[in-house]
Design an enzyme around this catalytic site. Structure first.
Site, PDB file in Angstrom:
ATOM      1  N   GLU A  32       0.857  -1.189   0.000  1.00 50.46           N
ATOM      2  CA  GLU A  32       0.000   0.000   0.000  1.00 50.46           C
ATOM      3  C   GLU A  32       0.891   1.236   0.000  1.00 50.46           C
ATOM      4  OE1 GLU A  32      -3.201   1.133  -0.297  1.00 50.46           O
ATOM      5  OE2 GLU A  32      -2.345   3.101   0.132  1.00 50.46           O
ATOM      6  N   ARG A 106     -17.258   4.011   5.129  1.00 48.12           N
ATOM      7  CA  ARG A 106     -16.221   3.291   4.366  1.00 48.12           C
ATOM      8  C   ARG A 106     -15.110   2.781   5.272  1.00 48.12           C
ATOM      9  NH1 ARG A 106     -16.735   5.196  -1.142  1.00 48.12           N
ATOM     10  NH2 ARG A 106     -14.803   4.165  -1.565  1.00 48.12           N
ATOM     11  N   TYR A 215     -28.238   8.378   3.326  1.00 51.34           N
ATOM     12  CA  TYR A 215     -28.541   7.116   4.017  1.00 51.34           C
ATOM     13  C   TYR A 215     -27.803   7.066   5.345  1.00 51.34           C
ATOM     14  CZ  TYR A 215     -24.248   5.930   1.391  1.00 51.34           C
ATOM     15  OH  TYR A 215     -22.996   5.942   0.836  1.00 51.34           O
ATOM     16  N   ASP A 297     -11.423  -0.648  -9.033  1.00 49.94           N
ATOM     17  CA  ASP A 297     -11.367   0.567  -9.852  1.00 49.94           C
ATOM     18  C   ASP A 297     -10.199   0.561 -10.830  1.00 49.94           C
ATOM     19  OD1 ASP A 297     -13.603   1.528  -8.634  1.00 49.94           O
ATOM     20  OD2 ASP A 297     -12.683   3.354  -7.839  1.00 49.94           O
TER      21      ASP A 297
HETATM   22  C1  LIG Z   1     -19.041   9.657  -4.599  1.00 48.14           C
HETATM   23  C2  LIG Z   1     -18.810   8.169  -4.649  1.00 48.14           C
HETATM   24  C3  LIG Z   1     -19.742   7.322  -4.056  1.00 48.14           C
HETATM   25  C4  LIG Z   1     -19.565   5.929  -4.130  1.00 48.14           C
HETATM   26  N1  LIG Z   1     -20.503   5.117  -3.565  1.00 48.14           N
HETATM   27  C5  LIG Z   1     -20.375   3.776  -3.675  1.00 48.14           C
HETATM   28  C6  LIG Z   1     -21.355   2.911  -3.090  1.00 48.14           C
HETATM   29  O1  LIG Z   1     -22.317   3.363  -2.471  1.00 48.14           O
HETATM   30  N2  LIG Z   1     -21.182   1.558  -3.234  1.00 48.14           N
HETATM   31  C7  LIG Z   1     -20.115   1.027  -3.902  1.00 48.14           C
HETATM   32  O2  LIG Z   1     -20.019  -0.214  -3.990  1.00 48.14           O
HETATM   33  N3  LIG Z   1     -19.172   1.831  -4.452  1.00 48.14           N
HETATM   34  C8  LIG Z   1     -19.267   3.181  -4.349  1.00 48.14           C
HETATM   35  N4  LIG Z   1     -18.314   3.989  -4.892  1.00 48.14           N
HETATM   36  C9  LIG Z   1     -17.178   3.377  -5.608  1.00 48.14           C
HETATM   37  C10 LIG Z   1     -16.111   2.886  -4.659  1.00 48.14           C
HETATM   38  O3  LIG Z   1     -15.709   3.933  -3.814  1.00 48.14           O
HETATM   39  C11 LIG Z   1     -14.900   2.389  -5.420  1.00 48.14           C
HETATM   40  O4  LIG Z   1     -15.314   1.589  -6.497  1.00 48.14           O
HETATM   41  C12 LIG Z   1     -13.997   1.556  -4.508  1.00 48.14           C
HETATM   42  O5  LIG Z   1     -13.576   2.313  -3.407  1.00 48.14           O
HETATM   43  C13 LIG Z   1     -12.786   1.051  -5.299  1.00 48.14           C
HETATM   44  O6  LIG Z   1     -11.924   0.375  -4.439  1.00 48.14           O
HETATM   45  P1  LIG Z   1     -10.462  -0.031  -4.938  1.00 48.14           P
HETATM   46  O7  LIG Z   1      -9.840  -0.760  -3.804  1.00 48.14           O
HETATM   47  O8  LIG Z   1     -10.542  -0.691  -6.262  1.00 48.14           O
HETATM   48  O9  LIG Z   1      -9.717   1.352  -5.183  1.00 48.14           O
HETATM   49  P2  LIG Z   1      -9.280   2.446  -4.117  1.00 48.14           P
HETATM   50  O10 LIG Z   1     -10.275   2.572  -3.031  1.00 48.14           O
HETATM   51  O11 LIG Z   1      -8.961   3.675  -4.900  1.00 48.14           O
HETATM   52  O12 LIG Z   1      -7.950   1.861  -3.486  1.00 48.14           O
HETATM   53  C14 LIG Z   1      -6.739   1.853  -4.173  1.00 48.14           C
HETATM   54  C15 LIG Z   1      -5.616   1.764  -3.154  1.00 48.14           C
HETATM   55  O13 LIG Z   1      -4.389   1.613  -3.862  1.00 48.14           O
HETATM   56  C16 LIG Z   1      -3.408   2.469  -3.290  1.00 48.14           C
HETATM   57  N5  LIG Z   1      -2.407   2.716  -4.335  1.00 48.14           N
HETATM   58  C17 LIG Z   1      -2.510   3.509  -5.423  1.00 48.14           C
HETATM   59  N6  LIG Z   1      -1.419   3.415  -6.180  1.00 48.14           N
HETATM   60  C18 LIG Z   1      -0.595   2.512  -5.586  1.00 48.14           C
HETATM   61  C19 LIG Z   1       0.677   1.961  -5.890  1.00 48.14           C
HETATM   62  N7  LIG Z   1       1.342   2.326  -7.005  1.00 48.14           N
HETATM   63  N8  LIG Z   1       1.224   1.045  -5.059  1.00 48.14           N
HETATM   64  C20 LIG Z   1       0.560   0.655  -3.927  1.00 48.14           C
HETATM   65  N9  LIG Z   1      -0.655   1.160  -3.566  1.00 48.14           N
HETATM   66  C21 LIG Z   1      -1.218   2.052  -4.405  1.00 48.14           C
HETATM   67  C22 LIG Z   1      -4.187   3.673  -2.836  1.00 48.14           C
HETATM   68  O14 LIG Z   1      -3.486   4.384  -1.839  1.00 48.14           O
HETATM   69  C23 LIG Z   1      -5.461   3.013  -2.302  1.00 48.14           C
HETATM   70  O15 LIG Z   1      -5.343   2.619  -0.959  1.00 48.14           O
HETATM   71  C24 LIG Z   1     -18.441   5.383  -4.805  1.00 48.14           C
HETATM   72  C25 LIG Z   1     -17.491   6.246  -5.364  1.00 48.14           C
HETATM   73  C26 LIG Z   1     -17.666   7.616  -5.288  1.00 48.14           C
HETATM   74  C27 LIG Z   1     -16.636   8.517  -5.903  1.00 48.14           C
END
Ligand SMILES: Cc1cc2nc3c(=O)[nH]c(=O)nc-3n(C[C@H](O)[C@H](O)[C@H](O)COP(=O)(O)OP(=O)(O)OC[C@H]3O[C@@H](n4cnc5c(N)ncnc54)[C@H](O)[C@@H]3O)c2cc1C
Length: 398
Positions: A32, A106, A215, A297
């Site tokens: 991370e 979250r 919510y 994402d």
């Molecule tokens: C306004 C809003 C509302 C939302 N509401 C919902 C909801 O109600 N329900 C739902 O299911 N989803 C919701 N989402 C979507 C959800 O937030 C994301 O899809 C989810 O958080 C993605 O998780 P992730 O782990 O893929 O990415 P992230 O949460 O972006 O995590 C990526 C991680 O990787 C780390 N990182 C980045 N680059 C590197 C690197 N090179 N090396 C090591 N670590 C790195 C970052 O620090 C971070 O900790 C919402 C999004 C938004 C913007």
């Protein structure tokens, strides 16, 4: 046979992947970038499709301690305040889909995943250690991080979010798109709100070029509100300037009903995000190449209008766990199994991405389209709001 999964990113997707890989019998090393596993102060909704996965991982008791389980979703017109449609959640979802609909902070979701991962002895979590690059060989994948020697593993999972470094190197398909949509988010203990503004349900307010969703989280004790508007801002992305954000949002909601404006005013501390996404995935080759796979994402950043971005990351992780378990059998090689993971996931992710985009157009409709939307919602109500294709799909859980 001992196999090692390297995971970039410790967000909800990365931690879910670490848990799934460990449950599949793999050793895990997670990198991370940040100095701590921390999610910002905002809420998240999880549908029954996601709760079934978490239940399969034994996380229901932990979830019950921190989540709220709203009884209904209510859709209201942002201009008149009138109710357009309702969908029963709670017991109705439980009966229909085998799990309820949950709303959480979250950080609470991230912590419960983190605790589950930390209970596994075969996982190493390394903070403040961004992944910089990787290289693939026939028998291994090697990663370079910000410090220490290069590390070899059998598979690399890029769960490093919308600006994914892993994706840049794997696909080189440019940066995510700026959508021109902004999200204002606020959280407040319900006790600090006047009684008439407290709420234990999910409410979605639909207005021209905007919508607002609210919510309960933290067992119902806090209220989360997110307002999405179309437009640009002079503020920095992820701006914490609460005073300026609150004033800007008040201006954008000026034509809305008093109830919605009162709610926005009462929340006070608004944080602002600019939203980015990518077009729906085109094929499995976008989710895995050789020994490297993308998740969450990093693979399929989407607008949050179906509230399923994190949900799809968790479903990805469940599928990944399933395929990694099979990859322990020497008959199956890792690249083939990662390709299978991608094949089993990309269409579902693309469909959710596409539907989220379409929801944005419907939620923000103006003129005739808005009239048609409201008439359909009044006529069909819960039939329009329920989504068996989304909530009913069963991810394989190990
Ligand atoms: C306004 C809003 C509302 C939302 N509401 C919902 C909801 O109600 N329900 C739902 O299911 N989803 C919701 N989402 C979507 C959800 O937030 C994301 O899809 C989810 O958080 C993605 O998780 P992730 O782990 O893929 O990415 P992230 O949460 O972006 O995590 C990526 C991680 O990787 C780390 N990182 C980045 N680059 C590197 C690197 N090179 N090396 C090591 N670590 C790195 C970052 O620090 C971070 O900790 C919402 C999004 C938004 C913007």
């Amino acid at each position: 046979m001992i196999r090692q999964a390297l995971i970039a990113g410790g967000g909800i997707g990365g931690l879910a992947a670490a848990l799934a890989a460990s449950r599949a019998g793999w050793d895990v090393r997670l990198f991370e970038r940040e100095p701590a596993f921390s999610e910002f102060g905002a809420g998240i909704q999880l549908g029954p499709n996601v709760l079934r996965v978490l239940n399969g991982w034994g996380l229901t008791p932990a979830l019950q301690e921190v989540a709220a389980f709203p009884e209904r979703l209510q859709v209201r017109c942002a201009l008149s305040g009138q109710t357009l449609a309702e969908l029963p959640l709670g017991e109705a979802m439980l009966r229909r889909y085998g799990a309820p609909y949950a709303t959480l902070h979250r950080a609470d979701l991230q912590q419960l995943l983190l605790r589950a991962v930390q209970q596994k002895t075969d996982t190493r979590l390394q903070l403040e250690r961004p992944l910089l690059s990787f290289s693939q060989q026939a028998q291994a994948v090697t990663v370079k991080t910000s410090r220490g020697p290069e590390i070899e593993g059998d598979a690399l999972i890029g769960a490093d979010g919308v600006w994914s470094t892993v994706r840049q190197q794997l696909l080189g398909d440019g940066l995510p798109r700026r959508t021109g949509h902004l999200a204002y988010r606020a959280l407040l203990p319900q006790a600090q709100l006047p009684k008439r503004l407290r709420s234990q349900q999910v409410t979605a307010w639909l207005g021209p070029r905007l919508h607002v969703v609210q919510y309960p989280v933290r067992g119902g004790e806090w209220l989360n509100v997110v307002a999405i508007v179309e437009g640009e801002t002079a503020a920095e992305p992820n701006s914490w300037d609460h005073g300026a954000n609150a004033a800007e949002l008040a201006e954008r909601l000026a034509g809305s009903c008093t109830a919605l404006q009162d709610q926005a005013q009462a929340m006070k501390r608004w944080r602002l995000w600019t939203l980015h996404d990518r077009a729906p995935m085109q094929g499995a080759q976008q989710q895995a190449v050789g020994r490297v796979a993308l998740l969450g994402d990093a693979a399929h950043p989407m607008l949050p209008y179906l509230a399923q971005g994190a949900g799809m990351a968790i479903e990805d992780a469940a599928e990944l766990g399933h395929t990694l378990a099979q990859a322990l059998d020497p008959v199956f090689d890792v690249p083939t199994m990662l390709q299978r993971y991608a094949l089993n996931r990309w269409q579902r992710n693309a469909r959710v991405q596409a539907r989220a985009l379409r929801n944005g157009q419907i939620f923000h409709a103006q003129g005739l389209l808005r009239w048609g939307r409201d008439a359909s919602l009044r006529l069909l109500g819960s039939k329009l709001l329920d989504m068996p294709w989304l909530y009913g799909m069963t991810a394989k859980v190990l």
